[in-house]
Structures are given as structure tokens and as C-alpha cells.
Scaffold this active site. Structure first.
Site, PDB file in Angstrom:
ATOM      1  N   HIS A 136     -62.953  -7.892   9.153  1.00  0.00           N
ATOM      2  CA  HIS A 136     -62.899  -6.742   9.597  1.00  0.00           C
ATOM      3  C   HIS A 136     -62.926  -6.551  11.075  1.00  0.00           C
ATOM      4  O   HIS A 136     -62.893  -5.711  11.713  1.00  0.00           O
ATOM      5  CB  HIS A 136     -64.432  -5.935   9.284  1.00  0.00           C
ATOM      6  CG  HIS A 136     -64.638  -5.535   7.908  1.00  0.00           C
ATOM      7  ND1 HIS A 136     -64.779  -6.445   6.944  1.00  0.00           N
ATOM      8  CD2 HIS A 136     -64.811  -4.167   7.249  1.00  0.00           C
ATOM      9  CE1 HIS A 136     -65.037  -5.791   5.855  1.00  0.00           C
ATOM     10  NE2 HIS A 136     -64.944  -4.314   5.887  1.00  0.00           N
ATOM     11  N   LYS A 143     -58.950 -10.428  14.944  1.00  0.00           N
ATOM     12  CA  LYS A 143     -58.506 -11.412  14.142  1.00  0.00           C
ATOM     13  C   LYS A 143     -57.202 -10.961  13.291  1.00  0.00           C
ATOM     14  O   LYS A 143     -56.347 -11.467  12.958  1.00  0.00           O
ATOM     15  CB  LYS A 143     -59.685 -11.883  13.270  1.00  0.00           C
ATOM     16  CG  LYS A 143     -60.456 -12.873  13.937  1.00  0.00           C
ATOM     17  CD  LYS A 143     -61.550 -13.332  12.737  1.00  0.00           C
ATOM     18  CE  LYS A 143     -62.510 -14.456  13.368  1.00  0.00           C
ATOM     19  NZ  LYS A 143     -63.470 -14.933  12.456  1.00  0.00           N
ATOM     20  N   ASP A 145     -62.766 -18.421   9.415  1.00  0.00           N
ATOM     21  CA  ASP A 145     -64.139 -18.316   9.862  1.00  0.00           C
ATOM     22  C   ASP A 145     -63.991 -19.348  11.131  1.00  0.00           C
ATOM     23  O   ASP A 145     -63.721 -20.437  11.080  1.00  0.00           O
ATOM     24  CB  ASP A 145     -65.100 -18.951   9.017  1.00  0.00           C
ATOM     25  CG  ASP A 145     -66.651 -18.493   9.473  1.00  0.00           C
ATOM     26  OD1 ASP A 145     -66.903 -17.477   9.554  1.00  0.00           O
ATOM     27  OD2 ASP A 145     -67.421 -19.702  10.028  1.00  0.00           O
ATOM     28  N   SER A 146     -64.521 -18.769  12.321  1.00  0.00           N
ATOM     29  CA  SER A 146     -64.159 -19.494  13.508  1.00  0.00           C
ATOM     30  C   SER A 146     -65.192 -19.346  14.508  1.00  0.00           C
ATOM     31  O   SER A 146     -65.967 -18.407  14.494  1.00  0.00           O
ATOM     32  CB  SER A 146     -62.769 -19.129  14.112  1.00  0.00           C
ATOM     33  OG  SER A 146     -62.781 -17.842  14.436  1.00  0.00           O
ATOM     34  N   GLY A 153     -63.125 -12.323  21.735  1.00  0.00           N
ATOM     35  CA  GLY A 153     -64.243 -13.143  21.614  1.00  0.00           C
ATOM     36  C   GLY A 153     -64.224 -14.030  22.701  1.00  0.00           C
ATOM     37  O   GLY A 153     -64.490 -13.281  24.026  1.00  0.00           O
ATOM     38  N   ASP A 159     -62.653 -15.769  24.388  1.00  0.00           N
ATOM     39  CA  ASP A 159     -61.286 -16.454  25.026  1.00  0.00           C
ATOM     40  C   ASP A 159     -61.276 -16.318  26.695  1.00  0.00           C
ATOM     41  O   ASP A 159     -60.857 -17.358  27.197  1.00  0.00           O
ATOM     42  CB  ASP A 159     -59.979 -15.662  24.554  1.00  0.00           C
ATOM     43  CG  ASP A 159     -59.570 -16.034  23.244  1.00  0.00           C
ATOM     44  OD1 ASP A 159     -60.059 -16.958  22.715  1.00  0.00           O
ATOM     45  OD2 ASP A 159     -58.822 -15.099  22.532  1.00  0.00           O
ATOM     46  N   HIS A 169     -56.509 -22.907  18.193  1.00  0.00           N
ATOM     47  CA  HIS A 169     -57.279 -23.558  16.927  1.00  0.00           C
ATOM     48  C   HIS A 169     -56.748 -23.008  15.669  1.00  0.00           C
ATOM     49  O   HIS A 169     -56.326 -23.515  14.696  1.00  0.00           O
ATOM     50  CB  HIS A 169     -58.693 -23.436  17.125  1.00  0.00           C
ATOM     51  CG  HIS A 169     -59.215 -22.080  17.299  1.00  0.00           C
ATOM     52  ND1 HIS A 169     -58.815 -21.442  18.677  1.00  0.00           N
ATOM     53  CD2 HIS A 169     -60.016 -21.255  17.070  1.00  0.00           C
ATOM     54  CE1 HIS A 169     -59.430 -19.977  18.426  1.00  0.00           C
ATOM     55  NE2 HIS A 169     -60.270 -20.169  17.551  1.00  0.00           N
ATOM     56  N   ARG A 170     -56.557 -21.616  15.616  1.00  0.00           N
ATOM     57  CA  ARG A 170     -56.010 -20.861  14.733  1.00  0.00           C
ATOM     58  C   ARG A 170     -54.661 -21.309  14.142  1.00  0.00           C
ATOM     59  O   ARG A 170     -54.231 -21.427  12.997  1.00  0.00           O
ATOM     60  CB  ARG A 170     -56.203 -19.417  14.837  1.00  0.00           C
ATOM     61  CG  ARG A 170     -56.112 -18.418  13.486  1.00  0.00           C
ATOM     62  CD  ARG A 170     -56.635 -17.092  13.681  1.00  0.00           C
ATOM     63  NE  ARG A 170     -58.017 -17.054  13.929  1.00  0.00           N
ATOM     64  CZ  ARG A 170     -58.624 -16.901  15.090  1.00  0.00           C
ATOM     65  NH1 ARG A 170     -57.941 -16.388  16.009  1.00  0.00           N
ATOM     66  NH2 ARG A 170     -59.951 -16.806  14.991  1.00  0.00           N
TER      67      ARG A 170
END
Length: 207
Positions: A20, A24, A80-81, A164, A166, A191-192
Site C-alpha cells: 500500500h 514502493k 519487505d525492506s 523513507g 533515503d 537495494h531493490r
């Protein structure tokens, strides 16, 4: 993580994003743009968020991917990060979103990280982001991929891009924060992106 030769391929044309979080959704949609997929999110479908009860990034990604795949009847991709801070014994870690509170206030979350570092008088500001991607199918099958990027935390936060934590994270080899990077460049080194490259090689080959 499954080896590429053993991984199940994504063969359909629809993929549900099990999040949600609009940041992301936007970032993953941009990463998926070359693959001719119809991409929607659980938020668009009105599906609830499951309780994230696992103790690892991979475990929580599994929960979200399977919940979304089961509810939608379509393959679902979950992320999930979080931010892992060495001097804070790995916090906020899997609780990175919770540190932002119910309003998802990451200005607050970043302040909590800085306050915790100051309380410890920590000289070590090393940290890394972790992203676990889980691709799940309605029959319960899962493929999981984990990416990381290492760097240092700065204060005050800098930049208005990303989301987030960042704006307080400077990746190794750079002087700008993720919040200052052009989004396309951040996508290439994050990372993603690391986890996503593994996902593409294993599950999106020959699309």
C-alpha cells in the site's frame, strides 16, 4: 534464493504488487516497465494488509506475497525492506516502517534514528538497506531474492527524491544521498534494484 535454472518463470501478463506504500508502488512499477505487464497493487484492489509477524525481511515478504496472490488469484510481488544501522544493533530493521508511526511520517522516523545515534554517542554511522522480494503464486509457490546496498548516514537529511530514509543515506562511493539522486540513477544502484536484477534473471527470462 532459488537458483535461476530452478526458479518458476512468470508467464502471465498480470502482476499484483503487495504493498500500500505509494513510493514502493511507483518505484517497482518503474522497474517493471520493460516487461509488458499489467501491474496493479493491493491498494488499488482494496485488499487489506496482512499482519507482518515474521522476524526477517524474507519472512514478511513471503507473508505479503502469498496473501496478495491468494486474495487476487494472480501472481503477486511483495517487497519487505528497511534500514539496518550497525550502531543500533540492526534497528530499525524489519520495523523500519513502524518507526514512522501510523501516519508513515519518515521525517519522524529519520529523527528517531538520529536521536538514537546521538543517545549512544555513536561515531559509527555505517548502515545498509535490505530489500527482500518475494514472488508468490496462488498455489503457494514462492521465489525469493534479497538485495543490499551499503553506506553511511548523514544529518540533517538532504534531498526531496525517493522515500523513507533515503534523504539520510549516502551509498558507498557517492557524496549525495538517495534523496538527492535522480530517481532513475537511484533505481540502478539501490537495494531493490539489486534484488530485482536477481528476480529478472530467474523469473522474467525470455519475456
Amino acid at each position: 534464493m532459488a537458483a535461476a535454472r530452478d526458479a518458476r518463470r512468470l508467464t502471465g501478463t498480470t502482476l499484483v504488487l503487495a504493498t500500500h506504500n505509494p513510493g514502493k508502488v511507483r518505484e517497482i512499477q518503474e522497474l517493471l516497465a520493460p516487461f509488458a505487464l499489467t501491474v496493479t497493487s493491493v491498494g488499488d484492489l482494496g485488499l487489506p494488509e496482512p499482519d507482518e509477524t515474521a522476524t526477517t525481511f524474507e519472512g514478511n515478504a513471503h507473508i505479503k506475497a502469498l496473501a496478495a496472490a491468494t486474495a487476487s488469484g494472480k501472481p503477486a510481488l511483495a517487497d519487505d525492506s528497511g534500514l539496518v544501522v550497525d550502531a543500533l544493533d540492526g534497528d530499525p530493521g524489519i520495523y523500519s516502517a513502524r518507526w514512522a508511526g501510523p501516519k508513515k511520517d519518515f521525517v519522524l522516523a529519520m529523527s528517531k534514528v538520529e536521536d538514537a545515534l546521538q543517545a549512544k554517542r555513536a561515531q559509527d554511522r555505517r548502515a545498509h538497506f535490505v530489500a527482500a522480494l518475494a514472488l508468490g503464486w496462488p498455489d503457494g509457490h514462492l521465489e525469493t531474492f534479497v538485495g543490499r546496498v551499503y553506506g553511511t548516514l548523514v544529518w540533517p537529511p538532504r534531498g526531496n527524491h525517493g522515500f523513507g530514509y533515503d534523504p539520510m543515506f549516502v551509498p558507498d562511493g557517492h557524496t549525495q544521498t538517495f534523496g538527492e539522486f535522480d530517481p532513475a540513477y537511484k533505481h540502478s544502484i539501490s537495494h531493490r534494484a539489486d534484488a530485482f536484477r536477481q528476480l529478472v534473471a530467474s523469473c522474467f527470462a525470455n519475456r
